[in-house]
Motif scaffolding. Structure first.
Motif, mmCIF file in Angstrom:
data_model
loop_
_atom_site.group_PDB
_atom_site.id
_atom_site.type_symbol
_atom_site.label_atom_id
_atom_site.label_comp_id
_atom_site.label_asym_id
_atom_site.label_seq_id
_atom_site.Cartn_x
_atom_site.Cartn_y
_atom_site.Cartn_z
ATOM 1 N N ARG A 19 0.829 -1.205 0.000
ATOM 2 C CA ARG A 19 0.000 0.000 0.000
ATOM 3 C C ARG A 19 0.868 1.261 0.000
ATOM 4 O O ARG A 19 0.558 2.236 -0.675
ATOM 5 C CB ARG A 19 -0.925 -0.014 1.217
ATOM 6 N N TYR A 20 1.952 1.195 0.766
ATOM 7 C CA TYR A 20 2.860 2.350 0.817
ATOM 8 C C TYR A 20 3.513 2.582 -0.544
ATOM 9 O O TYR A 20 3.639 3.721 -0.996
ATOM 10 C CB TYR A 20 3.919 2.129 1.894
ATOM 11 N N TYR A 21 3.924 1.499 -1.198
ATOM 12 C CA TYR A 21 4.506 1.618 -2.537
ATOM 13 C C TYR A 21 3.521 2.286 -3.497
ATOM 14 O O TYR A 21 3.920 3.079 -4.363
ATOM 15 C CB TYR A 21 4.892 0.236 -3.078
ATOM 16 N N ASP A 22 2.247 1.955 -3.335
ATOM 17 C CA ASP A 22 1.206 2.568 -4.168
ATOM 18 C C ASP A 22 1.096 4.064 -3.860
ATOM 19 O O ASP A 22 1.049 4.908 -4.771
ATOM 20 C CB ASP A 22 -0.121 1.854 -3.911
ATOM 21 N N GLU A 23 1.099 4.400 -2.578
ATOM 22 C CA GLU A 23 0.936 5.796 -2.164
ATOM 23 C C GLU A 23 2.060 6.693 -2.695
ATOM 24 O O GLU A 23 1.823 7.837 -3.083
ATOM 25 C CB GLU A 23 0.881 5.884 -0.634
ATOM 26 N N ILE A 24 3.284 6.172 -2.707
ATOM 27 C CA ILE A 24 4.414 7.005 -3.150
ATOM 28 C C ILE A 24 4.669 6.876 -4.655
ATOM 29 O O ILE A 24 5.617 7.455 -5.184
ATOM 30 C CB ILE A 24 5.703 6.663 -2.367
ATOM 31 N N GLY A 25 3.829 6.124 -5.327
ATOM 32 C CA GLY A 25 3.959 5.994 -6.774
ATOM 33 C C GLY A 25 5.054 5.060 -7.217
ATOM 34 O O GLY A 25 5.484 5.098 -8.365
ATOM 35 N N LEU A 26 5.529 4.209 -6.302
ATOM 36 C CA LEU A 26 6.604 3.278 -6.648
ATOM 37 C C LEU A 26 6.068 2.054 -7.387
ATOM 38 O O LEU A 26 6.649 1.606 -8.375
ATOM 39 C CB LEU A 26 7.350 2.844 -5.373
ATOM 40 N N LEU A 27 4.960 1.505 -6.907
ATOM 41 C CA LEU A 27 4.361 0.333 -7.540
ATOM 42 C C LEU A 27 2.837 0.473 -7.501
ATOM 43 O O LEU A 27 2.205 0.189 -6.489
ATOM 44 C CB LEU A 27 4.788 -0.954 -6.821
ATOM 45 N N LYS A 28 2.298 0.950 -8.610
ATOM 46 C CA LYS A 28 0.850 1.132 -8.702
ATOM 47 C C LYS A 28 0.198 -0.189 -9.124
ATOM 48 O O LYS A 28 0.731 -0.907 -9.979
ATOM 49 C CB LYS A 28 0.509 2.207 -9.737
ATOM 50 N N PRO A 29 -0.924 -0.539 -8.532
ATOM 51 C CA PRO A 29 -1.630 -1.756 -8.957
ATOM 52 C C PRO A 29 -2.167 -1.589 -10.376
ATOM 53 O O PRO A 29 -2.380 -0.462 -10.851
ATOM 54 C CB PRO A 29 -2.758 -1.881 -7.939
ATOM 55 N N ALA A 30 -2.369 -2.692 -11.041
ATOM 56 C CA ALA A 30 -2.905 -2.640 -12.404
ATOM 57 C C ALA A 30 -4.353 -2.176 -12.396
ATOM 58 O O ALA A 30 -4.825 -1.541 -13.343
ATOM 59 C CB ALA A 30 -2.794 -4.013 -13.062
ATOM 60 N N GLU A 31 -5.055 -2.466 -11.297
ATOM 61 C CA GLU A 31 -6.484 -2.119 -11.231
ATOM 62 C C GLU A 31 -6.902 -1.924 -9.770
ATOM 63 O O GLU A 31 -6.421 -2.629 -8.878
ATOM 64 C CB GLU A 31 -7.293 -3.246 -11.861
ATOM 65 N N VAL A 32 -7.777 -0.963 -9.559
ATOM 66 C CA VAL A 32 -8.394 -0.765 -8.249
ATOM 67 C C VAL A 32 -9.905 -0.754 -8.486
ATOM 68 O O VAL A 32 -10.415 0.101 -9.225
ATOM 69 C CB VAL A 32 -7.950 0.564 -7.597
ATOM 70 N N ASN A 33 -10.631 -1.711 -7.885
ATOM 71 C CA ASN A 33 -12.073 -1.791 -8.156
ATOM 72 C C ASN A 33 -12.853 -0.741 -7.343
ATOM 73 O O ASN A 33 -12.263 0.023 -6.570
ATOM 74 C CB ASN A 33 -12.605 -3.206 -7.914
ATOM 75 N N GLU A 34 -14.134 -0.751 -7.514
ATOM 76 C CA GLU A 34 -14.982 0.262 -6.871
ATOM 77 C C GLU A 34 -14.909 0.202 -5.347
ATOM 78 O O GLU A 34 -15.133 1.193 -4.662
ATOM 79 C CB GLU A 34 -16.433 0.092 -7.336
ATOM 80 N N SER A 35 -14.611 -0.969 -4.825
ATOM 81 C CA SER A 35 -14.525 -1.140 -3.378
ATOM 82 C C SER A 35 -13.140 -0.753 -2.836
ATOM 83 O O SER A 35 -12.913 -0.794 -1.631
ATOM 84 C CB SER A 35 -14.827 -2.592 -3.000
ATOM 85 N N GLY A 36 -12.224 -0.393 -3.742
ATOM 86 C CA GLY A 36 -10.881 0.010 -3.323
ATOM 87 C C GLY A 36 -9.883 -1.117 -3.234
ATOM 88 O O GLY A 36 -8.737 -0.916 -2.804
ATOM 89 N N TYR A 37 -10.282 -2.328 -3.670
ATOM 90 C CA TYR A 37 -9.358 -3.440 -3.635
ATOM 91 C C TYR A 37 -8.342 -3.324 -4.773
ATOM 92 O O TYR A 37 -8.708 -3.035 -5.916
ATOM 93 C CB TYR A 37 -10.107 -4.775 -3.741
ATOM 94 N N ARG A 38 -7.082 -3.574 -4.430
ATOM 95 C CA ARG A 38 -6.000 -3.472 -5.422
ATOM 96 C C ARG A 38 -5.738 -4.827 -6.064
ATOM 97 O O ARG A 38 -5.698 -5.846 -5.369
ATOM 98 C CB ARG A 38 -4.717 -2.961 -4.750
ATOM 99 N N TYR A 39 -5.523 -4.805 -7.396
ATOM 100 C CA TYR A 39 -5.195 -6.016 -8.137
ATOM 101 C C TYR A 39 -3.964 -5.764 -8.996
ATOM 102 O O TYR A 39 -3.776 -4.671 -9.540
ATOM 103 C CB TYR A 39 -6.373 -6.459 -9.006
ATOM 104 N N TYR A 40 -3.126 -6.810 -9.082
ATOM 105 C CA TYR A 40 -1.843 -6.677 -9.772
ATOM 106 C C TYR A 40 -1.740 -7.718 -10.882
ATOM 107 O O TYR A 40 -2.212 -8.848 -10.743
ATOM 108 C CB TYR A 40 -0.688 -6.855 -8.797
#
Length: 261
Positions: A19-40
């Motif tokens: 989650r931290y990697y996502d926040e700092i733009g280091l590793l963004k998930p391929a998809e985030v659904n409507e519920s906020g779940y991250r998928y890679y």
């Protein structure tokens, strides 16, 4: 696609870290659904592998992020770029570890030789180890032939664990310990025999090369030693005991020749 939990399990990277990697733009998930779940996807898993490798060899997260932003546009180009950088970083780390290993071996041998740890000596060792090889090569080329250089390079080196080094350290320690002994004493002559025999062995029976090398490494009056452990007093003592040893042996040879005649 993989959920963040599956990625965490596969990679042994915690969910909070992902989650931290996502926040700092280091590793963004391929998809985030409507519920906020991250998928890679597989692409993010490969990228995570490189992030872990770069962290392991010393890169900061900021450095990794900058690297990702400046990478090739294509997936293939990015992979090649990462592999190249990781290999270069590993090689640099290996080089630094090699230098550190040599420094520690040298310091340990110096302690064995003099029985103390001198900070000035440590600084001298650091300087010597980091001296570009071409400087030493230029000195050797100026004073010695190719054959002589090959012999000199095989001499004991305090930065290695060569058996010769241990033998040399023991001899120099003994010479320093008995420096006030008379050349004719039993201990002096025992040392002289050892110095003479290993010198002839290590210098390929070339007495002229021994004399030339010995002269070049002798420090000037009041100057620092050029070879660790061989200050002017120790070298003078070795000269005295070896000269006595050779003189006695010449006399003995002459006596035996007279008996034969």
């Amino acid at each position: 696609m993989y959920s963040i939990g599956q990625v965490s399990k596969r990679s042994n990277v915690s969910i909070s870290t992902l989650r931290y990697y996502d926040e700092i733009g280091l590793l963004k998930p391929a998809e985030v659904n409507e519920s906020g779940y991250r998928y890679y996807s597989d692409k993010e898993l490969i990228l995570l592998q490189h992030i872990a490798a770069l962290k392991e060899i010393g890169f900061t997260l900021k450095g990794i992020r900058n690297l990702l932003l400046s990478g090739e546009d294509t997936d293939e180009g990015s992979l090649k770029s990462f592999y190249k950088i990781e290999l270069e970083a590993i090689e640099e780390k290996r080089r630094k570890l090699d230098v550190l290993e040599k420094l520690l071996i040298t310091a340990n041998h110096a302690f064995e030789l003099k029985g103390k740890a001198d900070p000035d000596d440590i600084l001298m060792f650091i300087k010597a180890i980091q001296t570009p090889p071409n400087i030493r090569e230029a000195f050797l080329t100026e004073h010695f032939t190719d054959r002589e250089i090959k012999i000199i390079k095989s001499l004991p080196d305090l930065s290695s664990n060569d058996p010769k080094t241990a033998q040399w350290i023991q001899l120099i320690r003994m010479a320093a310990k008995h420096i006030d002994e008379e050349p004719s004493s039993e201990i002096s002559q025992r040392l002289a025999k050892q110095f003479f025999e290993i010198s002839m062995e290590w210098f390929d029976q070339d007495e002229k090369l021994i004399d030339k090398y010995w002269t070049l490494i002798r420090p000037e009056e009041g100057m620092e030693e050029k070879v660790y452990g061989l200050d002017r007093k120790v070298m003078d003592y070795i000269d005295r005991i070896v000269d006595w040893y050779l003189a006695v042996n010449v006399q003995e040879e002459n006596r035996l020749n007279e008996q034969k005649n």
